[in-house]
Design an enzyme around this catalytic site. Structure first.
Site, PDB file in Angstrom:
ATOM      1  N   LYS A 153       0.838  -1.216   0.000  1.00 31.63           N
ATOM      2  CA  LYS A 153       0.000   0.000   0.000  1.00 31.63           C
ATOM      3  C   LYS A 153       0.868   1.259   0.000  1.00 31.63           C
ATOM      4  O   LYS A 153       0.615   2.198  -0.743  1.00 31.63           O
ATOM      5  CB  LYS A 153      -0.895  -0.021   1.244  1.00 31.63           C
ATOM      6  CG  LYS A 153      -1.451   1.317   1.657  1.00 31.63           C
ATOM      7  CD  LYS A 153      -2.188   1.199   2.976  1.00 31.63           C
ATOM      8  CE  LYS A 153      -2.512   2.514   3.620  1.00 31.63           C
ATOM      9  NZ  LYS A 153      -1.363   3.198   4.236  1.00 31.63           N
ATOM     10  N   ASN A 154       1.912   1.259   0.832  1.00 31.71           N
ATOM     11  CA  ASN A 154       2.699   2.479   0.983  1.00 31.71           C
ATOM     12  C   ASN A 154       3.633   2.738  -0.195  1.00 31.71           C
ATOM     13  O   ASN A 154       4.283   3.788  -0.253  1.00 31.71           O
ATOM     14  CB  ASN A 154       3.486   2.451   2.293  1.00 31.71           C
ATOM     15  CG  ASN A 154       2.581   2.658   3.499  1.00 31.71           C
ATOM     16  OD1 ASN A 154       1.391   2.936   3.333  1.00 31.71           O
ATOM     17  ND2 ASN A 154       3.133   2.517   4.690  1.00 31.71           N
ATOM     18  N   CYS A 165      -5.319   8.116   9.332  1.00 29.32           N
ATOM     19  CA  CYS A 165      -5.461   7.591  10.692  1.00 29.32           C
ATOM     20  C   CYS A 165      -5.031   8.637  11.706  1.00 29.32           C
ATOM     21  O   CYS A 165      -4.037   9.336  11.504  1.00 29.32           O
ATOM     22  CB  CYS A 165      -4.605   6.336  10.844  1.00 29.32           C
ATOM     23  SG  CYS A 165      -5.302   4.922   9.985  1.00 29.32           S
ATOM     24  N   ARG A 212      -0.101  15.091  12.855  1.00 30.22           N
ATOM     25  CA  ARG A 212       0.604  14.678  11.634  1.00 30.22           C
ATOM     26  C   ARG A 212       0.748  15.891  10.713  1.00 30.22           C
ATOM     27  O   ARG A 212       0.066  16.005   9.692  1.00 30.22           O
ATOM     28  CB  ARG A 212      -0.152  13.544  10.933  1.00 30.22           C
ATOM     29  CG  ARG A 212      -0.183  12.277  11.753  1.00 30.22           C
ATOM     30  CD  ARG A 212      -0.890  11.154  11.046  1.00 30.22           C
ATOM     31  NE  ARG A 212      -0.050  10.490  10.073  1.00 30.22           N
ATOM     32  CZ  ARG A 212      -0.427   9.408   9.386  1.00 30.22           C
ATOM     33  NH1 ARG A 212      -1.612   8.898   9.554  1.00 30.22           N
ATOM     34  NH2 ARG A 212       0.391   8.849   8.519  1.00 30.22           N
ATOM     35  N   ASP A 237       4.343   0.858  11.806  1.00 28.32           N
ATOM     36  CA  ASP A 237       3.091   0.222  11.363  1.00 28.32           C
ATOM     37  C   ASP A 237       2.979  -1.218  11.861  1.00 28.32           C
ATOM     38  O   ASP A 237       1.876  -1.757  11.977  1.00 28.32           O
ATOM     39  CB  ASP A 237       3.007   0.226   9.831  1.00 28.32           C
ATOM     40  CG  ASP A 237       2.729   1.607   9.280  1.00 28.32           C
ATOM     41  OD1 ASP A 237       2.363   2.497  10.061  1.00 28.32           O
ATOM     42  OD2 ASP A 237       2.872   1.797   8.058  1.00 28.32           O
ATOM     43  N   ARG A 274      -8.631  -0.152   4.596  1.00 26.41           N
ATOM     44  CA  ARG A 274      -7.761   0.842   3.955  1.00 26.41           C
ATOM     45  C   ARG A 274      -6.410   0.240   3.595  1.00 26.41           C
ATOM     46  O   ARG A 274      -5.734   0.737   2.688  1.00 26.41           O
ATOM     47  CB  ARG A 274      -7.547   2.039   4.894  1.00 26.41           C
ATOM     48  CG  ARG A 274      -8.852   2.749   5.185  1.00 26.41           C
ATOM     49  CD  ARG A 274      -8.622   4.003   5.963  1.00 26.41           C
ATOM     50  NE  ARG A 274      -7.475   4.690   5.410  1.00 26.41           N
ATOM     51  CZ  ARG A 274      -6.748   5.570   6.045  1.00 26.41           C
ATOM     52  NH1 ARG A 274      -7.046   5.874   7.275  1.00 26.41           N
ATOM     53  NH2 ARG A 274      -5.726   6.134   5.461  1.00 26.41           N
TER      54      ARG A 274
END
Ligand code: UD1
Length: 424
Positions: A23-24, A117, A122, A308, A400
């Site tokens: 995903k990243n 999230c 952030r 993560d 997600r």
């Protein structure tokens, strides 16, 4: 209607699973495709909620996006748009990746404050500081951010205040088409940075040093299209491995790339798992013996223990004999899942940025609630190890980052299904 995972836990996991693309990696690369003049094909793109949001943004910007099997085919926009659509842009943090590409294509970009999230504050100051030093003017108005340039962005010599993954990616994309050379110092070194650079280089960019603390970029006037397969998802790998630690059994992951997990594998070994590589680019994790606490684990930037992975590994070690303390040095509020861990029978305590766990404990099914993506996955991992039935509410967060978490664990012998239910 809320999404749930219904888990009947306590079964060991057995079998083989192929890792999806990360995903990243996929999310910044989808944004980087805006920079290309020609068609882009991304291979094996998982069907994630954040990918849906990215496709909605790309289409609103004028790109043609089609899914063919696992691949996404993107055609450039004849007339590029410059305003990001509000709902998908607010739905995820990764909308920030569109700043530099859209600025290059359209000369301006407008977007709402990105969501994502809630893991504590952030900010995106490093993204904006770097872009403004390259010549962008920044304006905040009613919760919307607007960036403009009167000329092509300029290459710079820039030291990041801290090695932010996202800011490194923004500035790489900005530098790829900037006028002149760029040197980026104190950059993030995560494998996904190298993957983005590999994609941009396949499109004709000149980037050297990705994966190291200093990256040098020779700006180009245009980029062409390319085909690219993003790297495998090391956080999905950590999730599967943590579940094996919690449930026992033996699982082989295929398509892992080389050593996807580093310190996560070390921690699981200390906890009593055995890990090896039965064939190249694979990772086998098994746990037959008692699960042991591992003492202090501190997350950090690559090559440290991934933030993560922290909640999923905590979920896997929740019942372990002895003490484990997982401290997250990257985000302030990583362990919103602590309450759910306690409801499942974990003896847990949050101390600042750390989660302390003490065992052994007998985990038993409970109704718990996910508050973010990886915390939700951590609760699912703990529920898989707990005897009896659990319901994980808020599973839309989990979707997600995992296309089908329930299906993946079912294929390994778990009793878990995804569903919806009315919320009181
Ligand atoms: C990316 C990952 C996310 C992972 C994180 C850290 C994606 C899509 N997401 O997120 O899954 O948890 O890396 O590995 O790749 N910061 C600032 N100012 C900035 C940018 C960041 O202060 O301009 C701070 C953040 O608040 C945070 C820290 O830096 O405390 C790390 O954030 P960063 O590395 O940027 O993470 P993301 O790119 O958001």
């Amino acid at each position: 209607m809320g999404e749930i995972l219904r888990v009947r836990g306590g079964r060991p996991l057995e079998g083989t699973v192929r890792l999806p693309s990360a995903k990243n990696s996929v999310l910044p690369i989808l944004a980087a495709a805006v920079l290309a003049d020609g068609p882009v094909v991304l291979r094996d793109v998982p069907d994630l909620a954040d990918v849906h949001a990215s496709v909605a943004i790309l289409r609103a910007l004028g790109l043609t996006v089609r899914r063919r099997g696992g691949d996404l085919h993107l055609l450039p926009a004849p007339v590029p748009g410059w305003q990001l659509p509000e709902a998908p842009a607010r739905a995820m943090r990764s909308s920030v990746f569109y700043l530099a590409p859209v600025l290059h294509r359209a000369g301006c970009v407008r977007m709402p404050m990105p969501g994502g999230c809630r893991l504590g504050p952030r900010p995106i100051d490093i993204h904006l500081d770097g872009l403004s030093r390259m010549g962008a003017q920044t304006l905040w108005e009613d919760g919307w951010l607007e960036l403009r340039t009167s000329a092509r962005l300029q290459g710079i010599d820039y030291t990041l205040r801290l090695p932010s993954v996202g800011a490194t990616e923004t500035l790489l994309m900005a530098a790829a088409l900037a006028k002149g050379d760029t040197v980026l110092r104190n950059v993030a070194r995560e494998p996904e940075i190298r993957d983005l650079a590999d994609f941009l280089n396949a499109c004709g960019a000149r980037i050297e040093g990705a994966g190291q603390p200093v990256i040098r970029v020779q700006g180009k006037t245009s980029l062409h299209g390319a085909r690219h397969r993003p790297i495998p998802d090391r956080i999905v790998a950590a999730t599967v491995a943590a579940a094996v630690a919690g449930c026992g059994g033996c699982v082989t992951m295929l398509g892992t790339g080389e050593d996807p997990l580093g310190p996560v594998a070390d921690v699981l070994e200390r906890a009593g798992c055995h890990t090896d590589h039965p064939v190249p680019e694979s990772w086998r994790v098994q746990r037959q013996d008692r699960l042991q606490g591992v003492g202090l684990v501190r997350t950090g930037v690559w090559p440290g223990f991934s933030t993560d992975a922290a909640p999923v590994v905590a979920g896997g070690l929740l019942a372990a004999q002895g003490d484990t303390v997982v401290e997250d040095t990257v985000f302030e509020d990583r362990f919103a899942c602590a309450e759910g861990f306690a409801q499942l029978g974990g003896q847990v305590c949050r101390r600042g940025r750390a989660l302390a766990m003490h065992g052994p404990v007998q985990l038993s099914g409970a109704r718990v609630r996910a508050a973010d993506l990886r915390g939700g996955a951590g609760l699912a991992v703990a529920a898989l190890a707990a005897a009896g039935e659990s319901v994980v509410e808020g599973a839309e967060y989990v979707r997600r980052g995992y296309a089908d978490l329930a299906g993946m664990f079912r294929a390994l012998g778990a009793d878990v299904c995804a569903g919806r239910e009315n919320r009181a």
